[in-house]
Structures are given as C-alpha cells and as structure tokens.
Design a protein around this motif. Structure first.
Motif, short mmCIF file in Angstrom:
data_model
loop_
_atom_site.label_atom_id
_atom_site.label_comp_id
_atom_site.label_asym_id
_atom_site.label_seq_id
_atom_site.Cartn_x
_atom_site.Cartn_y
_atom_site.Cartn_z
N LYS A 1 -2.31 -0.69 -5.69
CA LYS A 1 -2.82 -1.57 -6.75
C LYS A 1 -2.37 -1.10 -8.13
N GLY B 1 -10.77 -2.37 -7.20
CA GLY B 1 -10.12 -3.24 -6.24
C GLY B 1 -9.30 -2.46 -5.23
N LEU C 1 -10.88 -0.96 3.66
CA LEU C 1 -10.52 -1.84 4.78
C LEU C 1 -9.32 -1.29 5.54
N TYR C 2 -8.36 -0.73 4.82
CA TYR C 2 -7.23 -0.06 5.49
C TYR C 2 -7.74 1.09 6.35
N ASP D 1 -15.13 -8.62 -1.32
CA ASP D 1 -14.47 -7.33 -1.14
C ASP D 1 -15.48 -6.19 -1.21
N ALA E 1 -16.19 -3.70 1.85
CA ALA E 1 -15.96 -2.27 1.70
C ALA E 1 -17.20 -1.47 2.08
N THR F 1 -9.99 -2.26 -1.13
CA THR F 1 -8.92 -2.56 -0.18
C THR F 1 -8.62 -1.35 0.69
N GLU G 1 3.59 -3.43 -4.26
CA GLU G 1 2.44 -3.40 -3.36
C GLU G 1 2.85 -3.55 -1.90
N TRP H 1 -11.16 -9.26 7.74
CA TRP H 1 -9.88 -9.80 7.31
C TRP H 1 -9.78 -11.29 7.60
N LYS I 1 -0.18 -1.90 7.90
CA LYS I 1 -0.50 -1.16 6.69
C LYS I 1 -1.32 0.08 7.01
N LYS J 1 -11.42 -13.20 4.89
CA LYS J 1 -10.62 -13.21 3.67
C LYS J 1 -9.38 -14.09 3.80
N GLY K 1 -4.75 2.41 -0.90
CA GLY K 1 -5.31 1.22 -1.56
C GLY K 1 -5.23 1.32 -3.07
#
Length: 309
Positions: free
Chosen positions: A266, A10, A17-18, A156, A160, A14, A281, A222, A238, A225, A262
């Motif tokens: 997490k 996970g 995407l960052y 996700d 990714a 994430t 987080e 995004w 971020k 989501k 990421g």
C-alpha cells in the motif's frame, strides 16, 4: 499525516487477510511437511459452497430469513470442507505416507485442479454475491486529532478483526493443546510419530479440516468484498510471498509476513508508484519474497535447516 495513517491502516487490514490465507499454507506444512498448492482452490470451493447454499436453502426449506440461510449455509459449507478433508486423507495422503516431498506436492496440485473442476460442476461458474452483514460504509476516525479525520472502510475493519481473532485462536491451539503438539511431531517425522502412538490419519483429517475452516472464513471475507468467482483462487497466490517472508513453519510468521506485505504494497503504491508509473501493488510482494529467498530463505521466523553428514 492523516493520509499516511489511512494508507497504513488500510495496509494493516489487507495484510491481516493475507495472513489468514497464509495460515492455511502453514497449517498443512506443519502437519505434513508439504507446501499445499490446493489452498487457493479450497478458499474458492468453500466460498462457492457457502454462496450457493445461502441461495438454495430458502427455496429448499421455505423460510424467508436470509440471516438463517447464511448461518445454515456456513454450517453446511464447513461440513463439506470436513468431508473434503476426510476424502483427501483417505484417498490421497493416506496412500502417500513417507513418500518424497515432491510427490506430496504434486498430489496437492492434483487436489487443487480437482476441487476447481468439482466446484464448477456442482455450483456453476458465475459470479455469486455473499452478504453476511458486514457493513460496507466508510467511517471517519480521529476527527478531533486530524482535520477531516481518517477514512476507514468498515468492512475491511471487521474483516481484519475476524481474521485476527481466528489467527490468535489457532496460535493458541498449536502452542497449548496436545493435538497441536502432535501436529508438530507428525511434521517432523511420520514414522516416529506413528511409533509413539500418534494416529497419523486422524491428525491429517484434523489439520485439513482446520485448514478448510480457515479457507471458508477467508472465502467468505474475500467473497463479500469481491464476489465469489474463479479468480478468487488467485488471491491465495498473494499468500505465497507471505509464508516465504514469515517462514513456512511459523504461525506468528504468517501474521507478521502478512502485515509487512499488506503495509508495504500500500505504501509503495501510494508513495513510489507515481514515480514508476504505478502497478507496484501487483508485484511488490513477489519482489520482496525474492529478496528474502536470497538473504534469509527460511523466512523471518522459519526454522533453519541444518544437515549433518
């Protein structure tokens, strides 16, 4: 072990995407030597354009296929971002060639506020859904290895993979093409680049268009989501720790920085959060970036600046 792998996967998804959002910052910095505070607004504006066009086109053109509406909306939104890139070069950057970095920085702040206001004026300020067909159901992996398997969100995972493919393509673009080398030359010295025949205005239009495309992809993902809303521009915040961690001039650094942040946020939220009352987080990335500013301010892959006097 299965729960740890779930958290790790996970975090990696994430982080990808960052990295995608951070890539927009790196692209602009490599071409102009300025940190682009408008990247978050570009993500928002591109997502707003795509969401509204996908809702408007069926009514305007009378077709019923939502898939066709989405495809046309993506093309139209990309055309809008190219137009934005041209306007930025024509009316902002083109007037500020060889100005101080802080001048260009303030210009990007002005662009950010302008895009947010323009987006609200044209597209409205409601929350708009984006549905591009990304599956939202979870899937269980490695059920034969771990009892119950590892739970992974399909949306996700696909997001990714898309982000990874785009980042890889842009990395090759910078390293293997003449335009990519020209972008690096422009970042080093505007006047020197112009003196050897590199057209500064065309290069800036190209790089802002590519950054607009990156913003569009990030905005769609995004938006799918979270829904397209004005807080979406805050997602780009971020990415600031990501580029600090990886280095402002490094495309691979954006990838590594995104993955590290990421995964780190997490794992820290799951394993350290309960001892500290949660919420790690939210601030983990910024604290990690602050530590790097003290220890290695140029980032993991950034170029160390040496001034000789």
């Amino acid at each position: 072990m299965a729960f740890f792998l779930e958290t790790l996967i996970g975090g990696l998804m994430t982080g990808m995407l960052y990295a995608l959002v951070a890539l927009g910052f790196v692209l602009i910095f490599k071409a102009s030597g300025v940190f682009n505070f408008a990247q978050g607004a570009m993500v928002l504006f591109a997502a707003l354009a795509m969401a509204r066009f996908s809702a408007w086109f069926p009514a305007w053109f009378g077709f019923e296929s939502q898939l066709l509406a989405n495809l046309l909306a993506i093309v139209a939104a990309m055309a809008v971002m190219i137009a934005v890139a041209w306007c930025i070069e024509r009316w902002v950057l083109g007037k500020l060639v060889n100005q101080e970095g802080v001048t260009l920085l303030m210009a990007t702040l002005g662009i950010a506020y302008f895009l947010e206001g323009l987006g609200q004026t044209i597209f409205g300020n409601d929350i708009y859904p984006i549905d591009v067909g990304l599956p939202k159901d979870p899937v269980f992996l490695l059920e034969n290895t771990f009892e119950g398997g590892i739970l992974v969100n399909k949306e996700d995972l696909y997001a990714a993979l898309i982000a990874a493919a785009l980042v890889a393509a842009l990395s090759l673009f910078f390293q293997k093409t003449a335009t990519g080398r020209a972008l690096r030359a422009v970042a080093d010295d505007h006047q020197a680049a112009q003196s050897i025949g590199i057209p500064l205005n065309r290069i800036w239009v190209i790089v802002w268009s590519v950054a607009g495309f990156v913003a569009l992809v990030a905005g769609i993902i995004w938006g799918s989501k979270l829904g397209v809303q004005f807080s979406l521009s805050l997602v780009a915040l971020k990415a600031l720790p990501v580029v600090i961690l990886g280095g402002l001039t490094s495309v691979p650094g954006a990838i590594v920085g995104g993955l590290l942040i990421g995964v780190g946020e997490k794992l820290s939220e799951v394993y350290v959060g309960p001892m500290l009352g949660g919420g790690i987080e939210i601030w983990f990335a910024y604290v990690l970036a602050l530590v790097f500013l003290f220890v290695r301010p140029q980032g993991l892959f950034g170029e160390k600046i040496i001034d000789r006097v």
